[in-house]
Motif scaffolding. Sequence first.
Motif, mmCIF file in Angstrom:
data_model
loop_
_atom_site.group_PDB
_atom_site.id
_atom_site.type_symbol
_atom_site.label_atom_id
_atom_site.label_comp_id
_atom_site.label_asym_id
_atom_site.label_seq_id
_atom_site.Cartn_x
_atom_site.Cartn_y
_atom_site.Cartn_z
ATOM 1 N N PRO A 5 50.087 23.395 66.924
ATOM 2 C CA PRO A 5 49.330 22.377 67.639
ATOM 3 C C PRO A 5 50.139 21.741 68.774
ATOM 4 C CG PRO A 5 50.281 21.407 65.695
ATOM 5 C CD PRO A 5 50.696 22.872 65.702
ATOM 6 N N LEU A 6 49.471 21.312 69.793
ATOM 7 C CA LEU A 6 50.092 20.601 70.909
ATOM 8 C C LEU A 6 49.200 19.430 71.256
ATOM 9 C CD1 LEU A 6 52.371 20.616 73.073
ATOM 10 C CD2 LEU A 6 50.813 21.915 74.522
ATOM 11 N N THR A 7 49.788 18.250 71.312
ATOM 12 C CA THR A 7 49.016 17.057 71.653
ATOM 13 C C THR A 7 49.641 16.376 72.865
ATOM 14 O OG1 THR A 7 50.288 15.673 70.129
ATOM 15 C CG2 THR A 7 48.257 16.647 69.279
ATOM 16 N N LEU A 8 48.817 15.656 73.585
ATOM 17 C CA LEU A 8 49.248 14.904 74.762
ATOM 18 C C LEU A 8 48.904 13.444 74.543
ATOM 19 C CD1 LEU A 8 50.154 14.559 77.737
ATOM 20 C CD2 LEU A 8 47.828 15.212 78.399
ATOM 21 N N THR A 9 49.905 12.587 74.701
ATOM 22 C CA THR A 9 49.682 11.140 74.629
ATOM 23 C C THR A 9 50.308 10.496 75.862
ATOM 24 O OG1 THR A 9 51.700 10.823 73.319
ATOM 25 C CG2 THR A 9 49.632 11.048 72.103
ATOM 26 N N MET A 64 44.447 27.458 70.577
ATOM 27 C CA MET A 64 45.762 27.033 71.006
ATOM 28 C C MET A 64 45.597 26.116 72.219
ATOM 29 S SD MET A 64 49.110 29.180 72.223
ATOM 30 C CE MET A 64 49.261 29.914 70.624
ATOM 31 N N ALA A 65 46.245 24.994 72.167
ATOM 32 C CA ALA A 65 46.191 24.046 73.275
ATOM 33 C C ALA A 65 47.068 24.543 74.421
ATOM 34 C CB ALA A 65 46.669 22.675 72.817
ATOM 35 N N ARG A 66 46.521 24.454 75.627
ATOM 36 C CA ARG A 66 47.235 24.931 76.816
ATOM 37 C C ARG A 66 46.985 23.935 77.955
ATOM 38 N NH1 ARG A 66 45.326 30.580 77.927
ATOM 39 N NH2 ARG A 66 46.680 30.969 76.166
ATOM 40 N N PHE A 67 48.074 23.485 78.592
ATOM 41 C CA PHE A 67 47.985 22.524 79.690
ATOM 42 C C PHE A 67 48.705 23.077 80.914
ATOM 43 C CE2 PHE A 67 47.607 20.002 75.860
ATOM 44 C CZ PHE A 67 46.647 19.054 76.175
ATOM 45 N N PHE A 105 54.185 15.335 75.507
ATOM 46 C CA PHE A 105 53.649 16.482 74.779
ATOM 47 C C PHE A 105 54.421 16.610 73.468
ATOM 48 C CE2 PHE A 105 52.614 17.355 79.167
ATOM 49 C CZ PHE A 105 51.336 17.866 79.091
ATOM 50 N N THR A 106 53.676 16.749 72.377
ATOM 51 C CA THR A 106 54.276 16.838 71.053
ATOM 52 C C THR A 106 53.694 18.034 70.316
ATOM 53 O OG1 THR A 106 54.382 14.427 71.037
ATOM 54 C CG2 THR A 106 54.717 15.527 68.938
ATOM 55 N N ASP A 107 54.570 18.760 69.594
ATOM 56 C CA ASP A 107 54.114 19.853 68.745
ATOM 57 C C ASP A 107 54.491 19.549 67.301
ATOM 58 O OD1 ASP A 107 56.831 20.422 68.571
ATOM 59 O OD2 ASP A 107 56.703 22.310 69.660
ATOM 60 N N ALA A 108 54.445 20.536 66.427
ATOM 61 C CA ALA A 108 54.713 20.318 65.002
ATOM 62 C C ALA A 108 56.144 19.846 64.737
ATOM 63 C CB ALA A 108 54.435 21.600 64.225
ATOM 64 N N VAL A 109 57.074 20.145 65.643
ATOM 65 C CA VAL A 109 58.481 19.778 65.456
ATOM 66 C C VAL A 109 58.783 18.392 66.013
ATOM 67 C CG1 VAL A 109 60.854 20.478 65.961
ATOM 68 C CG2 VAL A 109 59.125 22.206 65.504
ATOM 69 N N GLY A 110 58.049 17.973 67.044
ATOM 70 C CA GLY A 110 58.283 16.669 67.677
ATOM 71 C C GLY A 110 58.000 16.743 69.163
ATOM 72 N N THR A 111 58.584 15.841 69.920
ATOM 73 C CA THR A 111 58.387 15.810 71.363
ATOM 74 C C THR A 111 59.012 17.045 72.001
ATOM 75 O OG1 THR A 111 58.381 13.400 71.389
ATOM 76 C CG2 THR A 111 58.831 14.497 73.480
#
Length: 66
Positions: free
Chosen positions: A22-26, A1-4, A34-40
Amino acid sequence: MARFLIRHPGKARDDILIEDDPLTLTFEHGWAIFTDAVGTCLAIPAEAGAYIERVDEPVGSAPQKE
């Protein structure tokens, strides 16, 4: 699990921990997004002066021996 961990110097009460899978950072146009499976799910402007640190355990990492 992504954690910031997001820290705001001089404003500890504004510090937050964000985690999701999932969690992504752009970074786009002066924003940390920060975006997850649903969106921002969170966007922070560069002017906020926040420090962003990834604090999750890397996948496949072994515990460190002392």
